[in-house]
Design a protein around this motif. Structure first.
Motif, short mmCIF file in Angstrom:
data_model
loop_
_atom_site.label_atom_id
_atom_site.label_comp_id
_atom_site.label_asym_id
_atom_site.label_seq_id
_atom_site.Cartn_x
_atom_site.Cartn_y
_atom_site.Cartn_z
N GLY A 15 -102.84 9.52 -88.88
CA GLY A 15 -101.32 9.44 -88.29
C GLY A 15 -100.48 8.93 -87.46
N LYS A 16 -101.23 7.16 -86.77
CA LYS A 16 -101.02 7.43 -85.02
C LYS A 16 -100.11 6.07 -85.36
N MET A 17 -98.66 5.61 -85.09
CA MET A 17 -98.30 4.26 -85.26
C MET A 17 -99.01 3.07 -84.03
N LEU A 18 -99.53 1.60 -84.22
CA LEU A 18 -100.26 1.18 -83.68
C LEU A 18 -99.45 0.24 -83.11
N SER A 19 -98.39 -0.06 -83.50
CA SER A 19 -97.32 -0.96 -83.10
C SER A 19 -96.02 -0.68 -84.57
N MET A 20 -95.18 -1.72 -83.25
CA MET A 20 -93.93 -1.43 -83.73
C MET A 20 -93.00 -2.94 -83.25
N ALA A 21 -92.32 -3.43 -84.15
CA ALA A 21 -91.81 -4.16 -82.98
C ALA A 21 -90.50 -4.71 -84.77
N PRO A 22 -89.40 -5.38 -84.24
CA PRO A 22 -87.92 -5.55 -85.02
C PRO A 22 -87.90 -6.45 -86.23
N GLY A 23 -88.67 -6.59 -87.59
CA GLY A 23 -88.04 -6.93 -88.47
C GLY A 23 -87.22 -8.22 -88.90
N HIS A 24 -86.08 -8.19 -88.77
CA HIS A 24 -85.74 -9.55 -88.89
C HIS A 24 -83.68 -8.46 -89.06
N THR A 25 -82.88 -10.20 -88.43
CA THR A 25 -81.52 -9.22 -88.61
C THR A 25 -81.02 -9.05 -89.95
N ASP A 26 -81.86 -9.43 -90.92
CA ASP A 26 -81.42 -8.65 -92.18
C ASP A 26 -82.42 -8.87 -92.77
N ARG A 27 -82.32 -7.87 -94.25
CA ARG A 27 -82.98 -6.93 -95.15
C ARG A 27 -84.14 -7.81 -96.04
N ILE A 28 -85.18 -7.01 -94.96
CA ILE A 28 -86.25 -7.25 -95.27
C ILE A 28 -86.71 -6.61 -97.36
N PHE A 29 -87.78 -7.82 -98.57
CA PHE A 29 -87.82 -7.55 -99.33
C PHE A 29 -89.00 -7.38 -99.74
N ASP A 30 -90.02 -8.18 -99.07
CA ASP A 30 -91.20 -7.60 -99.53
C ASP A 30 -92.74 -7.71 -98.17
N ILE A 31 -93.48 -7.09 -97.66
CA ILE A 31 -94.04 -7.08 -97.03
C ILE A 31 -95.69 -6.95 -97.42
N SER A 32 -96.42 -8.20 -96.91
CA SER A 32 -98.06 -8.35 -97.35
C SER A 32 -98.62 -8.02 -95.97
N TRP A 33 -99.93 -7.59 -95.95
CA TRP A 33 -101.03 -8.28 -95.02
C TRP A 33 -102.31 -9.73 -95.73
N ASP A 34 -101.88 -10.34 -95.28
CA ASP A 34 -103.00 -11.52 -95.26
C ASP A 34 -103.98 -11.20 -96.15
N LEU A 35 -104.88 -11.36 -97.24
CA LEU A 35 -106.56 -9.85 -97.11
C LEU A 35 -107.18 -10.94 -96.78
N PHE A 36 -106.77 -11.97 -95.88
CA PHE A 36 -108.21 -13.29 -96.35
C PHE A 36 -108.55 -13.12 -94.73
N GLN A 37 -107.12 -12.90 -94.03
CA GLN A 37 -107.13 -12.99 -92.41
C GLN A 37 -106.90 -11.90 -92.31
N PRO A 38 -107.76 -11.27 -90.74
CA PRO A 38 -107.75 -10.17 -90.59
C PRO A 38 -106.10 -10.02 -89.91
N ASN A 39 -105.50 -8.87 -88.79
CA ASN A 39 -104.79 -8.96 -88.66
C ASN A 39 -103.61 -9.56 -88.65
N LYS A 40 -103.53 -10.02 -89.79
CA LYS A 40 -102.39 -10.77 -90.48
C LYS A 40 -101.22 -10.47 -91.35
N LEU A 41 -99.76 -10.48 -91.70
CA LEU A 41 -99.03 -10.02 -92.47
C LEU A 41 -97.67 -10.86 -93.08
N VAL A 42 -97.31 -10.99 -93.77
CA VAL A 42 -96.51 -11.68 -93.94
C VAL A 42 -95.55 -11.18 -95.05
N SER A 43 -93.87 -10.97 -93.99
CA SER A 43 -92.55 -10.19 -95.15
C SER A 43 -91.42 -11.62 -95.11
#
Length: 2028
Positions: free
Chosen positions: A199-227
């Protein structure tokens, strides 16, 4: 009266029709069990297609994702129904359509397509764990949270909350399912990564100034995401706690557009679906290709699986792709049997040969791939607008619904399926079926109604008589009539048999019609309208019935009206809100079901006549429930949701029995809140016990909390800056130590009394934790709290205690009873106070309950100080929290009408109410314990029963006590209970038998008791067992020990009720008397026996008392205006008087014989009595307010009086005549006592914040040296007497919690006795005389105003303190340029535009190419090879040895540099994006070569520009962790702890925040404001992970980390007479807790703990900037600011105690050496100086070796490379020109010019150097001898550029006087100006000669470039001629050839410099953002493509290629550094 309890029946959710397809996507998945999971409204649904069965998850309180993040208002009163009824129903009307119907199979139905629906749509609210069992769902609302739940058991596994604000838009699990990412709906679209299990938050950052529709972890590179989202795609990397985004580069490959969905693949590939139907393929962050026309419209969903990818779009197609995204097949759903035009796919899930599809219109299809044309329709629902119409078939289990989507649907309640559907021409608002079930009437939004045949949905008739919506219609019970209610306030009656001919009209209402009911005989109709009015009409004519008698006997066929006597109870008591939309009565079961605007379905008893009836409530819908009905046979309830378009079918369970309850899913009992929210009379509950009532009414709120004091002081200091110029007295030498406390807090606490393992007793009173040794009758104290302690718990294994206190942000302290030191302090999650705490069985966790409005419950990992979980407990007070001894994740809470069983779910707690059933009533629980298994719990009630619980069910109750059971203690085999009846009862292990009782009676008191029992059978509040005894705490403040054989020993006691004010000390014995509001007078022994000697009850409470001078008589003033004199030994009355009506506030015998007695009262008079004659002899009048204090003079002739109006008055005794005595004289009078708080002598005792707090009492020692005071904030203070001048210095002690009411020194001044008013405690302090040296933690020497002495002055310190750092992104022009920037200028057309094919000779080369081989190779990259520079000017301790002294590490600009001492080679850490300000190396052998660097930043908003700390490996430069900080502005100091696991950082924010991190996890442990002035350094002690020291401006603080709290102590200067607090600059450490701090004056202070013990005077002559502790031998190095001399040196090496030293001189040739950094290696000392030098000093031979050089001050404007060799020159504002050798990596020479240099240039042969100065002078040097060849000053302003002509004949000098001067060098060193250029519009920036030396191009400060002839200076205007010129060099930033170097973002900042390579085909530039850029030359196109290189601070001032284009040199403005970049050429 039955409505006072909720009905005994129950509803269970059986089926939900609908699917949330609109505004959502990717919310439909297969689980591992091949079930389908999706959501609708506020319910997660798990559907099994095999069994056609649904399971429901209802852990969300609100919509799982609802409308654009804005909560829809509850449907606004009924008015909205006429207009647009809520949210989205105001769609434009479609043209009237032909109706289409279906039975079983739907043909196509026309739909309205939504334009750009992505605008308001919401993205994922659901994610599936990779193992496909767990589901995460997010919701919308004010405090939205995420639930992770199990799709098998539909139980919550984890709750994640407290981060997002408006809602959750998307969710995704990572590949191993350990982490979850979420995106919020707030304005910044915050992206958050969770460790969801904890139940612990690890990290947080402002996403974008406009709406974000989808986000996904890169399943082949650790610690990488795409939004992705509106017009963007971002690629994120997670490191430490930092999420860093890089925007995707669309480039020329595809249009910048909105990306709707994405999926990641191998090899850094990402596939994304765009709004135009294309698929964009990304490699890294670059768009590499597009798959055009993948769909013909927006792609809403993309699903990756083992076989490949599935996409679905608005075009209604599903496309399957293989793993390389080659197409496999297309399925067009519109063309299938179930398809229709306008079908839009929102969600796709592909598993094996099955595909799930969710559509915009709330349908779920399942497609089997090999039968793709026959999709199977699993679920359908309404979709558009709102759903209002609901009707039930009269004879069959069928329900009919109609909605704004214009469809009417019929549902089978048995088969749970849609069986018929028909599309109408208009939105439908209501429906009704006639009695025989043949006709279905539908009311429309356009005012018409249509009647259909039920069997085939064909039309019977359509009638339109109205213009406004029809909102309600009903057939009469005999089937003859149809009543139609319209929004125009009328009801029309139609005859059914007469083809719906109109028979009558009812027109009594003034508002729209909401509900109708017919009477059973069809003769009457009742209506409700929008005004809440109820009307009756006769049928069929419609005449209104106004006679109430006529209506009385009418029986109504149905009850669906919301107003009426029978349904009064559905409305809350004290509110007239109109939020109930629908009701339906069940006459048979006598229950009523209601639907309201808050998404709640409720069950009431029927009829319910009194407002505020009890109910059961059921959640599931989101937003408003618009309609609710019972099925024809009352088996089900159907409810429909307006905005959620869903139909809920609830099973009705009549008179539920306990056995049924056991089978109800746990979540059901979760949702079934047994009248939790009812607000009806509590009359059915027995009256609360008086004692409990008293307790619940206590308030713990303070006007001023102690934590507010620093802030208040600051505010008052601002106001009173001018007033405190007087020099104030020092604090007194004496100090006091708490010795004994009489009192125990029992009146509002429970279970707060325990034995430790060694048999001591631990309890609390006031703000003190007490450890009492009963054998020795001594006490020890924990004094860490600063306000009332309200609860206490003891650790199960160790002697640790947890105590919780009152406070604005109240803290829980866990402390060790042996050392009495805090182990951890927990805060930040409760408000007002903490009322209950409990340890888990293993002692690792702690649970706490607060007294905030929602009585929050928090579960802690107390050692780490981490909050594990939090939940709202209850609206009413919670008394107990108990942790399950068998399962650490479970706990119970008990309180007012409250027993709840909780289990932990991630960051939340799930609570279930205890189920009482028929066994008992909902009683108040006062105590609770667990029994012998994890399921068994026992609670004591306010009625005297013990309740026995199994799981959540009440199994049995046992009568245990008369009156409340306040305390219960579990033994191994049995229980002990204690109650208000004063009886202790011993029970067996199942509460079957009471084994023994002990009554607490005076008769049973044993002889060894320490006092007297006031009354028999006192109320028992705490019980504990241990060491063969039972420990009992009572409400009266007594602690008793009961021997199992019967005798009772009284150990501790105190006053019990009200406040204690009266205190008197005996004139010659160690005893004192107290009198209190509890109507007792008590005598206490202050000698070692510490007991109450005598007590006597009084008729009234008292506020003052006094012994006569001979000690035989005791006078006592009472609260009714009377007073009495008693025998001091027997306490029997001698005499009493009653002359006053108000409280007697002070009473005093005259000194000597005690002839007179002065009695002061609240009536503002003082009566004087003659004691001998017992007569009143005088009255003192003249006070304007009540009297507070009186004192006699020694002669007994004069009285000094204080009043409530702050008057100091004097009266003569005995007559009472008022006297005026000048204030100066008052001091000279001999006073017998001094308790006054007013007057000149005690002006200093009033605090700065005197407006907020009163000084309530004072007392002067008999030697007239020390004045003790007590105040409203609970402080006891000691001042030197007289305390003249404002805000005196004092010593302060905290032990009392609120106001200290009285203080008195004993007769011999050996003790101070203090009274706490509300805490009812009597505290005895011993007086420790001056010279008594033992330091105690509670001793604090303070003053409310910091000392006026300044901390000293030094220019370097001042500059460092006042420096302000700009971040790169906000940097602005370094040059004051003006005008229109080149890329914004309109291009003038050339006169002779050349024809496309020209016969003219080819254009000459733009640039003369030289020093380059035949083949020109473009430069493709720059690699940083060398940096000259070191940041020493404003940093410290930032140079360290690594690898046993082979390498050194330091920083400049934004790079960390590893420099090899032997070879000079360098490698770089380049991940910082702004200036590094501090650096440290981890010393622990486990973390070898680990470096931490902190940088400048902007706001602390966790975005990429926020300040951050990087932890990295110095050898391979790999980043190990990035910590985004909450330090706005930047990080100025970092330090690793002894184990290397913790990192300490200090911020540049105004509070100079100090933060401790667990850097490997990126977790912040603790943070606190450090000091209001600059902190320079903070360092951990080398042997500690919890202790560190911070130093700064007039500041040294000693810190301890306890759990999550940082505790600090100011350095105490007291022992040394003349010591003053100076500005401290550096810190080092010695053994046995010694600390050394270097000061601004050159002294070093030596501290033992936090006390100054000596000063090493003049350790250096100037400020001591740097200190270093050598870990291996303890020797200490100091570095200071000194002038070199024979004996002294700027670096000194000291022994471990700083007594002896050896000095080292730095051979730098500087006038003053200023050392900023020192470090010691093996036999070497490494020194960093203010002059940017790094020097190695040998310890043996003191030899100096300069390793690194750099310019001292910048900017470095002048830069030139040697024409043929790898040398270059730099010139800077520090007045030096330096020669650098690239090959040897060192500075060859340096010339001091005495003035700031601005520009430098080599002659073409390299034999001369010209230097232009800031003062307008220029100098020419001969390179060989460095002799001056010539110098001249023709200008007064800065020379900006200076150039030799290629033929070496001319020298051009450009200045800021808008001029270029020409000098002919052939005329010799006289340097006479031969001409100059005219009409230059602004100052000169750069100049370049043409190859033939005939022309000069000049760039100017107004963005204009001009060309002049040489040497005439004539302006060349002919563009064609200019185009033909070949230039020798190109350094201009202006001109068409370099138009492309100006970026889009150059509004605020400029390109400062440029240089074209010698090959003429590459160009480098430097700009104000600190970037070096590489372009092709020429680059005439705007915004040309380029490569960017980072490293410099803001402002790159100059840039040059070396000969042969081997290197590029760039010069820094702010960073004073020179970067050497190696050029990488393209291969041939």
């Amino acid at each position: 009266m039955a409505a006072r309890s909720a009905p005994n029946c129950h509803l269970r959710l059986e089926w939900v029709y609908g699917y949330r397809g609109h505004q959502c996507r990717n919310n439909l998945y297969y689980t591992a069990a091949k079930e389908i999971v999706y959501f609708v409204a506020g319910v997660g649904v798990v559907y099994s297609p095999r069994e056609h069965r649904q399971k429901f998850y209802r852990g969300h309180s609100d919509d799982i994702i609802r409308y654009g993040g804005q909560e829809p208002p509850p449907s606004p009163a009924r008015a909205a129904r006429g207009v647009c009824a809520g949210l989205s129903s105001c769609r434009e009307h479609r043209p009237r359509e032909t109706r289409s119907c279906f039975v079983q199979n739907p043909p196509s139905h026309p739909r309205q397509t939504l334009t750009a629906s992505w605008r308001s749509s919401l993205s994922l609210g659901l994610a599936l764990h990779p193992e496909r069992v767990l589901v995460a769902t997010g919701q919308v609302g004010k405090e939205p949270y995420i639930c992770v739940w199990d799709s098998y058991t539909v139980q919550t596994v984890s709750v994640l909350k407290d981060v997002h604000t408006h809602g959750i838009a998307c969710l995704a699990f990572d590949i191993d399912g350990q982490r979850l990412v979420s995106v919020g709906l707030d304005s910044k679209n915050v992206v958050c990564v969770w460790d969801w299990k904890r139940g612990k938050m690890l990290s947080m950052a402002p996403g974008h100034t406009d709406r974000i529709f989808d986000i996904s972890w890169d399943l082949f590179q650790p610690n990488k995401l795409v939004s992705c989202g509106v017009k963007h795609i971002k690629f994120w990397s997670l490191c430490g706690n930092a999420l860093t985004p890089k925007r995707g580069v669309f480039g020329k490959t595809g249009d910048l557009q909105t990306i709707l969905c994405l999926a990641c693949a191998r090899d850094e590939l990402t596939y994304s679906g765009a709004l135009n139907g294309d698929i964009y393929v990304w490699k890294g962050i670059n768009l590499t290709r597009t798959i055009q026309g993948a769909h013909t419209a927006g792609i809403f969903s993309m699903n990756a699986c083992e076989e490949g990818f599935a996409t679905g779009g608005r075009d209604g197609c599903i496309r399957l792709w293989d793993l390389t995204f080659k197409p496999i097949t297309v399925i067009d759903l519109r063309e299938t049997d179930q398809g229709y035009k306008g079908l839009s796919v929102r969600s796709v899930c592909w598993r094996g040969d099955h595909i799930l599809v969710g559509t915009q219109d709330s349908e779920i299809f399942e497609i089997v791939v090999h039968e793709r044309n026959k999709p199977f329709l699993i679920m359908q629902g309404h979709c558009e607008g709102e759903l209002w119409a609901l009707a039930i078939h009269p004879t069959k289990p069928l329900a009919v619904t109609g909605s704004d989507d214009r469809s009417v649907r019929m549902w089978s309640l048995v088969d749970h399926a849609l069986i018929a559907r028909c599309n109408m021409g208009e939105p439908i608002r209501c429906a009704a079926v006639n009695v025989d079930g043949t006709h279905l009437a539908l009311g429309m939004k356009d005012g018409s109604f249509t009647v259909l045949r039920v069997r085939d949905m064909t039309e019977v008739i359509r009638i339109k008589d109205k213009k406004e919506a029809v909102h309600e219609l009903k057939y009469s019970p005999d089937g003859t009539y149809l009543a139609v209610g319209c929004n125009d306030s009328s009801v029309d009656i139609y005859g059914v048999a007469q083809r719906y001919k109109k028979f009558g009209e009812c027109v009594g209402s003034l508002s729209f019609i909401t509900h109708l009911d017919w009477s059973s005989d069809s003769r009457y109709l009742q209506t409700n309208d929008g005004n809440g009015k109820r009307h009756f009409y006769r049928m069929p004519g419609g005449k209104e019935v106004t006679n109430k008698e006529e209506i009385k006997g009418v029986h109504w066929a149905s009850w669906t009206c919301v107003s009426g006597l029978e349904v009064n109870g559905i409305w809350p008591k004290y509110s007239d809100i109109n939020d109930i939309n629908s009701v339906d009565g069940n006459y048979i079961a006598q229950v009523l079901v209601t639907a309201d605007d808050y998404g709640i379905v409720k069950l009431f008893r029927y009829p319910c006549l009194r407002k505020g009836a009890k109910f059961k409530k059921y959640i599931g819908h989101s937003a408003h429930v618009t309609n609710v009905r019972w099925s024809h046979d009352y088996q089900w309830v159907i409810s429909i949701g307006g905005a959620d378009h869903s139909v809920f079918q609830w099973k009705f369970i009549p008179e539920r029995k306990l056995k049924d309850a056991l089978h109800i899913a746990p979540q059901e009992s979760l949702a079934d809140s047994n009248s939790d929210d009812s607000d009806s009379d509590l009359s059915d509950v027995p009256e609360l016990d008086s004692e409990i009532e008293q307790e619940t009414q206590l308030t713990y709120r303070r006007q001023v909390y102690k934590e507010d004091l620093p802030q208040l002081k600051e505010q008052y200091k601002e106001k009173q800056k001018s007033g405190t110029s007087k020099r104030r007295e020092r604090a007194p030498g004496n100090s006091i130590r708490l010795h004994f406390v009489h009192g125990y807090r029992g009146y509002d606490c429970r279970s707060n009394l325990f034995y430790t393992q060694i048999g001591e007793i631990v309890y609390h009173v006031a703000a003190v934790g007490v450890i009492y040794n009963r054998q020795q009758n001594t006490q020890r104290f924990y004094l860490g709290h600063d306000d009332d302690i309200l609860c206490l718990a003891i650790h199960p294994v160790r002697d640790y205690v947890a105590t919780g206190q009152v406070g604005r942000d109240p803290s829980i302290h866990i402390w060790d009873t042996e050392t009495i030191k805090p182990l951890s302090i927990l805060k930040g999650y409760h408000q007002c106070g903490v009322c209950a705490v409990d340890f888990s069985a293993d002692g690792k966790r702690l649970a706490s309950a607060g007294i905030d409005d929602s009585h929050s419950i928090v579960l802690w990992d107390w050692k780490k100080g981490e909050k594990l979980s939090i939940a709202r407990g209850s609206k009413d007070k919670i008394f107990v929290v108990k942790m399950n001894p068998y399962v650490p994740d479970k706990l119970i809470t008990a309180g007012i009408k409250h027993m709840k069983f909780w289990h932990r779910a991630g960051g939340g707690l799930i609570g279930r109410k205890g189920y009482i059933g028929a066994l008992g009533k909902n009683d108040t629980m006062m105590c609770a314990v667990y029994g012998w298994t994890e399921e068994m719990a026992f609670s004591g009630t306010s009625a005297g029963d013990v309740c026995i619980w199994r799981d959540i069910f009440l199994v049995k109750t046992v009568k245990a006590h008369d009156g409340p059971v306040f305390s219960m203690y579990a033994l191994e085999k049995g229980f002990i209970t204690g109650g208000k009846d004063g009886v202790v009862a011993l029970w067996d292990d199942s509460f079957e038998r009471c084994l023994k009782t002990y009554a607490i009676k005076r008769a049973a008191l044993a002889p060894g008791s320490k006092g007297l029992l006031l009354e028999d059978n006192p109320s028992i509040r705490a019980i504990s067992l241990g060491h063969g005894h039972i420990l009992v705490g009572t409400k009266n403040g007594e602690i008793l020990e009961v021997d199992k054989s019967g005798p009772i020993t009284l150990l501790v006691q105190g006053h019990m009720d009200g406040e204690v004010w009266g205190l008197a000390v005996h004139p010659y014995l160690p005893i004192c008397a107290t009198v209190s509001d509890d109507k007792t007078l008590r005598i206490w022994d202050l000698s070692p026996s510490h007991c109450m000697l005598a007590v006597r009850k009084l008729r009234k409470g008292g506020r003052c008392c006094c012994f006569s001078p001979d000690g035989k008589v005791l006078a006592v003033g009472l609260n009714d205006g009377s007073f009495l004199m008693a025998n001091a030994d027997t306490l029997e009355d001698l005499v009493s008087f009653h002359h006053r009506k108000d409280i007697i506030s002070d009473i005093r015998f005259s000194p000597g014989s005690g002839k007179y007695l002065a009695v002061a009262s609240h009536d503002s008079f003082i009566d004087i009595y003659n004691v001998m004659s017992s007569k009143r002899v005088g009255i003192c009048k003249g006070a304007t307010s009540y009297i507070t204090h009186i004192d006699w003079d020694i002669r007994g002739k004069l009285l000094q009086v204080n009043t409530g109006a702050k008057e100091q008055l004097f009266f003569e005794a005995p007559r009472g005549k008022k006297q005026t005595i000048p204030s100066v004289e008052v001091e000279k009078i001999g006073w017998a006592s001094w308790t006054s708080v007013l007057g000149l002598c005690c002006e200093g005792i009033w605090p700065v914040i005197g407006e907020v707090t009163d000084v309530t009492a004072s007392c002067l020692t008999s030697d007239k040296m020390v004045l003790a005071t007590g105040d409203d904030l609970g402080f006891v203070k000691l001042f030197r007497y007289p305390a003249k001048g404002k805000c005196g210095k004092f010593k302060r002690y905290v032990a009392h919690s609120t106001h200290v009411t009285n203080v008195r020194w004993t007769y011999d001044d050996s003790m101070l006795v203090t009274l706490g008013g509300a805490d009812m405690s009597l505290m005895v302090w011993t007086n420790e005389m001056e010279g008594y040296r033992e330091k105690r933690p509670c001793d604090s020497e303070e003053s409310d105003i910091d000392s006026e002495e300044d901390g000293g002055y030094d220019s370097d310190v001042t500059r460092e303190n006042e420096i302000s750092y700009t971040i790169r992104a906000l940097s602005t022009n370094i040059r004051p340029m003006f005008g229109i920037k080149p890329h914004l200028q309109q291009k003038e057309p050339s006169v002779d535009e050349r024809p496309p094919v020209s016969r003219a000779p080819p254009q000459p080369e733009k640039l003369q190419t030289n020093n380059v081989g035949k083949k020109k190779r473009p430069i493709e990259d720059l690699v940083l090879e060398l940096v000259f520079g070191y940041r020493g000017r404003d940093c410290r301790n930032n140079v360290h040895y690594l690898n046993d002294g082979d390498d050194i590490i330091y920083h400049t600009a934004s790079i960390g540099i590893l420099h090899n001492v032997a070879t000079g080679t360098q490698s770089f850490y380049q991940e910082h994006n702004d200036d590094i300000l501090c650096l440290t190396v981890n010393q622990h052998p486990k973390f070898i070569n680990i470096v931490a660097t902190g940088q400048v930043g902007d706001l602390a908003d966790m975005s990429a520009t926020a300040p951050s700390i990087h932890i990295w490996d110095a050898i391979n430069k790999q980043t190990l962790s990035i910590l985004r900080c909450y330090h706005s502005k930047g990080v100025c100091s970092v330090s690793f702890s002894a184990t290397g696991k913790l990192l300490l950082s200090v911020g540049l924010d105004p509070e100079h925040t100090i933060t401790i991190w667990r850097w490997q996890e990126g977790a912040k442990i603790a943070s606190r404001a450090g000091h209001n002035q600059r902190i320079f350094v903070a360092e951990f002690r080398p042997d500690s992970d919890s202790q560190f020291v911070s130093v700064g401006v007039k500041h040294v603080k000693f810190w301890t980390l306890a759990g999550r709290a940082l505790l600090s102590k100011k350095g105490l200067l007291r022992p040394l007479e003349d010591a003053r607090m100076q500005t401290m600059l550096a810190v080092a450490f010695g053994a046995s807790n010694l600390t050394f701090t270097g000061t601004i004056s050159g002294d070093v202070c030596v501290w033992k703990d936090h006390v100054l013990c000596r000063i090493v005077a003049r350790a250096h002559n100037g400020p001591v900037f740097a200190m270093y502790t050598t870990l291996r031998d303890g020797l200490i190095v100091t570095g200071g600011k000194e002038r070199p001399s024979k004996e002294g040196g700027a670096v000194k090496l000291w022994d471990q105690e700083l007594r002896r030293c050896r000095a080292f001189r730095l051979e730098t040739g500087q006038g003053t050496d200023c050392v900023r950094s020192v470090c010691r290696g093996k036999g070497k000392i490494l020194v960093g100086t203010r002059n940017a030098e790094i020097i190695e000093v040998g310890e043996k031979n003191a030899a100096c070796n300069i390793l690194v050089n750099g310019h001292v001050d910048g900017p470095i404007w002048g830069l030139v490379t040697h024409p043929s060799r790898d040398f270059f020159l730099s010139a800077a504002e520090d007045g030096t020109v330096r020669l650098w050798d690239i090959a040897d990596k060192k500075m060859l020479n340096k010339v001091n010019l005495g003035h700031a240099a601005q520009t430098v240039c080599y002659s073409p042969e390299g034999d001369m150097v010209a230097i232009g100065m800031k003062n307008g002078e220029f100098i020419i040097l001969l390179v060989s001898s460095l002799k001056i060849w010539g110098k001249k000053r023709d200008r007064r302003c800065t020379i900006h550029d200076i150039r030799f002509s290629p033929d070496s004949r001319f020298l051009a000098v450009g200045s800021s006087e808008n001029s270029v001067d020409f000098y002919d060098l052939t005329l010799g060193p006289t340097l006479n100006r031969i001409s100059y250029c005219k009409d230059i519009p602004s100052f000169v920036i750069q100049m370049d000669f043409s190859a033939d030396s005939r022309y000069l191009q000049v760039s100017t400060g107004c963005y204009k470039r001009h060309v002049y002839e040489v040497p005439s200076g004539k302006h060349l205007m002919d563009q064609a001629a200019i185009d033909r010129i070949t230039w020798a060099t190109w350094t201009s930033i202006l001109g068409d050839e370099v138009m492309g170097i100006w970026s889009r973002h150059a509004e605020r900042a400029n390109v400062n410099c440029a240089c074209v390579s010698h090959s003429g085909i590459s160009l480098v530039t430097g700009d104000d953002f600190g970037m070096v850029k590489l372009f092709d030359f020429p680059c005439p196109e705007k915004f040309a493509k380029h490569k960017r290189f980072f490293g410099h601070s803001p402002h790159v001032t100059n840039i040059r290629f070396t000969s042969g284009d081997r290197h590029v040199i760039s010069a820094g403005g702010d960073d004073c550094s020179l970067f050497v970049w190696k050029c990488v050429h393209m291969p041939h």
